[in-house]
Design an enzyme around this catalytic site. Sequence first.
Site, short mmCIF file in Angstrom:
data_model
loop_
_atom_site.label_atom_id
_atom_site.label_comp_id
_atom_site.label_asym_id
_atom_site.label_seq_id
_atom_site.Cartn_x
_atom_site.Cartn_y
_atom_site.Cartn_z
N CYS A 43 0.82 -1.38 0.28
CA CYS A 43 0.15 0.22 0.17
C CYS A 43 1.07 0.88 -0.36
O CYS A 43 0.31 2.16 -0.67
CB CYS A 43 -1.05 -0.24 1.01
SG CYS A 43 -2.17 1.55 1.16
N CYS A 48 -1.30 1.73 -2.80
CA CYS A 48 -2.38 3.02 -3.21
C CYS A 48 -1.75 4.35 -3.12
O CYS A 48 -2.10 5.30 -3.38
CB CYS A 48 -3.23 2.56 -1.56
SG CYS A 48 -3.11 1.16 -0.83
N LYS A 51 -0.07 4.81 -6.22
CA LYS A 51 -1.02 5.39 -7.22
C LYS A 51 -1.13 6.61 -7.27
O LYS A 51 -1.93 6.82 -8.00
CB LYS A 51 -1.21 4.09 -7.25
CG LYS A 51 -3.33 3.84 -8.02
CD LYS A 51 -3.73 4.24 -7.45
CE LYS A 51 -4.94 4.22 -6.02
NZ LYS A 51 -5.25 3.02 -6.04
N TYR A 177 -9.05 -3.68 -10.89
CA TYR A 177 -8.83 -2.55 -10.00
C TYR A 177 -7.79 -1.40 -10.61
O TYR A 177 -7.80 -0.49 -11.21
CB TYR A 177 -8.89 -2.41 -8.85
CG TYR A 177 -9.49 -2.93 -8.11
CD1 TYR A 177 -10.84 -3.60 -7.63
CD2 TYR A 177 -10.25 -1.68 -6.64
CE1 TYR A 177 -11.84 -4.03 -6.64
CE2 TYR A 177 -10.45 -2.04 -5.71
CZ TYR A 177 -12.06 -3.21 -6.17
OH TYR A 177 -13.17 -2.94 -4.59
N GLU A 181 -7.59 2.10 -13.22
CA GLU A 181 -6.15 3.07 -12.55
C GLU A 181 -5.82 3.76 -12.86
O GLU A 181 -5.96 4.89 -13.31
CB GLU A 181 -6.16 2.78 -10.66
CG GLU A 181 -7.72 2.61 -10.15
CD GLU A 181 -7.57 2.22 -8.71
OE1 GLU A 181 -6.03 1.71 -8.55
OE2 GLU A 181 -7.97 2.39 -7.67
N HIS A 436 -26.55 21.55 0.42
CA HIS A 436 -26.75 21.75 -1.48
C HIS A 436 -25.81 23.68 -1.36
O HIS A 436 -25.80 23.63 -0.78
CB HIS A 436 -28.65 22.28 -1.29
CG HIS A 436 -28.37 22.94 -2.89
ND1 HIS A 436 -28.22 21.87 -3.90
CD2 HIS A 436 -28.27 24.04 -3.12
CE1 HIS A 436 -28.54 22.70 -4.73
NE2 HIS A 436 -28.82 23.91 -4.19
N GLU A 441 -25.63 14.99 -2.69
CA GLU A 441 -27.10 15.41 -1.75
C GLU A 441 -27.79 14.63 -2.46
O GLU A 441 -29.56 14.71 -2.05
CB GLU A 441 -27.42 16.62 -2.39
CG GLU A 441 -27.66 17.36 -3.44
CD GLU A 441 -28.03 19.34 -3.46
OE1 GLU A 441 -29.01 19.08 -2.65
OE2 GLU A 441 -27.39 19.79 -4.53
P1 NDP Z 1 -8.42 -7.49 -9.46
O1 NDP Z 1 -8.35 -9.34 -9.54
O2 NDP Z 1 -9.65 -6.66 -9.71
O3 NDP Z 1 -8.42 -7.64 -12.02
C1 NDP Z 1 -7.66 -8.50 -12.03
C2 NDP Z 1 -8.59 -8.68 -14.22
O4 NDP Z 1 -7.52 -9.07 -15.29
C3 NDP Z 1 -9.52 -8.97 -14.63
O5 NDP Z 1 -9.69 -8.00 -15.24
C4 NDP Z 1 -9.86 -10.14 -14.97
O6 NDP Z 1 -10.67 -10.48 -15.52
C5 NDP Z 1 -8.13 -10.11 -15.23
N1 NDP Z 1 -7.48 -11.73 -15.52
C6 NDP Z 1 -7.05 -12.27 -14.53
N2 NDP Z 1 -6.63 -13.51 -15.25
C7 NDP Z 1 -6.49 -13.86 -16.59
C8 NDP Z 1 -6.06 -14.74 -17.73
N3 NDP Z 1 -5.34 -15.10 -17.40
N4 NDP Z 1 -6.33 -13.79 -19.12
C9 NDP Z 1 -7.06 -12.49 -18.96
N5 NDP Z 1 -7.63 -12.58 -18.78
C10 NDP Z 1 -7.18 -12.21 -16.72
O7 NDP Z 1 -7.22 -7.70 -9.91
P2 NDP Z 1 -5.66 -6.78 -9.61
O8 NDP Z 1 -4.77 -7.05 -10.76
O9 NDP Z 1 -6.64 -5.47 -10.74
O10 NDP Z 1 -5.93 -5.89 -8.58
C11 NDP Z 1 -5.99 -7.17 -7.00
C12 NDP Z 1 -6.79 -5.93 -6.05
O11 NDP Z 1 -6.23 -5.47 -5.45
C13 NDP Z 1 -8.26 -5.57 -6.18
O12 NDP Z 1 -9.49 -6.62 -5.58
C14 NDP Z 1 -8.81 -5.69 -4.69
O13 NDP Z 1 -8.79 -6.21 -3.88
C15 NDP Z 1 -7.21 -4.52 -4.65
N6 NDP Z 1 -6.46 -3.75 -4.91
C16 NDP Z 1 -7.15 -2.20 -5.10
C17 NDP Z 1 -7.50 -1.09 -4.82
C18 NDP Z 1 -8.45 0.32 -5.00
O14 NDP Z 1 -9.03 -0.25 -3.28
N7 NDP Z 1 -8.66 1.71 -5.33
C19 NDP Z 1 -6.91 -0.58 -5.86
C20 NDP Z 1 -5.59 -1.77 -6.71
C21 NDP Z 1 -5.50 -3.05 -5.91
P3 NDP Z 1 -11.97 -11.43 -15.54
O15 NDP Z 1 -12.44 -10.43 -14.28
O16 NDP Z 1 -12.96 -11.82 -16.75
O17 NDP Z 1 -11.64 -12.19 -13.69
#
Ligand code: NDP
Length: 453
Positions: A43, A48, A51, A177, A181, A436, A441
Amino acid sequence: MSRYDYDLITLGAGSGGVAGSRYAASKGVRVAICEDSRVGGTCVIRGCVPKKLFMYGAQFSDAFADAAGYGWTVPEPSFDLAVLAAAKAKETDRLEGIYRKLLADSGVTLIDGRGRLLDAHTVDIGGKRVTAERILIATGGKPAAPAIPGIELALTSNELLDLTERPARLLVLGAGYIAVEFAGIFRGFGSAVTVAYRGDAPLRGFDEDLRRRLATELGNRGVALEAGFAPAGIERVGAEFIVRSADGRELRADAVLNALGRVPNSRGIGLEEAGVEIDAKTGAVVVDGFSRTTLPGVFAVGDVTNRVALTPVAIAEARAFVDTEFGNTPRHIDHSLIASAVFSQPPIGSIGLSEEAAKARGLRVTVFESDFRPMKNTISGRTERSYMKLVVDSTTDKVLGLHMIGTDAGELVQGFAVAITMGATKADFDRTIAVHPTAGEEFVLMRTPRKAG
Ligand code: NDP
């Protein structure tokens, strides 16, 4: 005298590990924490915090563009990522210093080195054996590397945050995510960005209305979307990267971001050998509601358990562990109702059930929504809209889900999360007087349900 060197040894000085260790020390527990990288973890060092600093940097492009409508003349802006990267590095260094000081001030012994579990009470740290009555695994996670030929050619969010020059063309693989982002951030920096994902819309699991609107707004910002793109191989040809999909499509870029998910950091630290069960499919350390692993005396919190991979959740789990084990107050964390924000452009804030998830549970729901152009965008000429949605249980009137895409969505959802956590009904929202003029709101002014169908 205890027969152990410490009462608690924590593996990993990220959000969960540091919070749990400090909290335990505040209760008089003798704590050591080991870390083989930088104190602060994902983080603070490579997630976080940096980022969000990058996101602030990227948002200036909107501010410069919007300023004209408000009477400002702004000379042609130019952007130097090296300057931002250096400022970001300075800030993460400062925060790491604060984390180290907080640990020291609370009496936690920080041991530099990688911890390896030898048995339920012994950890090897850089060749030295250290013992404790209890051990907390808080080793976090790391970017996944799915079996896609050439995946090692792609950058992960770790490296992207250390770039000093923006790529002219960035191809983002995935639409979770991290993908959305960084797409917004690098688009703001001026890169040509493509997001390629195997599904039909970004952010699987979020409310469909938000997903659809995010795709539209990304498109309006000039981010190219390649839906249904399952990456099958990455190749480097000269300075260019070529990514092919399973159905034969081809995308070219100067840098590729692997945003294909994250995996727990559970291997290579002696866990399975010592008797800690790891889920074969996800790599997560298996825990019960009290964060107990299958090896008595060994506990795990945060991303390494793959419950809800969010910093505040890791911290909450760590504090509950300390209360349970050292405070005589056993308690669970409720993982069923957790607000989160996605710092996309525009951002998303969400808590509770999506309309689809509520219906899948067999609940009868009434939906209220508001779709508007924020006041700031009127005279700036920006076309971006905001959207808010309440998913209400038609039988009990309880607000099951609150969702927003639009400026300040993350800030707004934090406040409303208190009401939702308390079990607020739509009637509670209706009797709340609006503030407001704000965007928030709208959440208390929705009177007419969306027509069914
Ligand atoms: P996510 O799980 O959010 O997203 C992973 C992405 O990769 C999805 O679109 C998934 O597709 C795709 N994917 C996974 N494997 C494959 C594959 N073999 N081929 C093609 N596509 C694939 O992971 P992130 O790494 O973005 O984030 C991890 C975690 O970190 C989040 O779940 C969140 O909990 C945390 N995070 C939170 C943030 C915040 O609070 N703002 C910011 C960044 C991270 P599909 O959906 O089809 O499975």
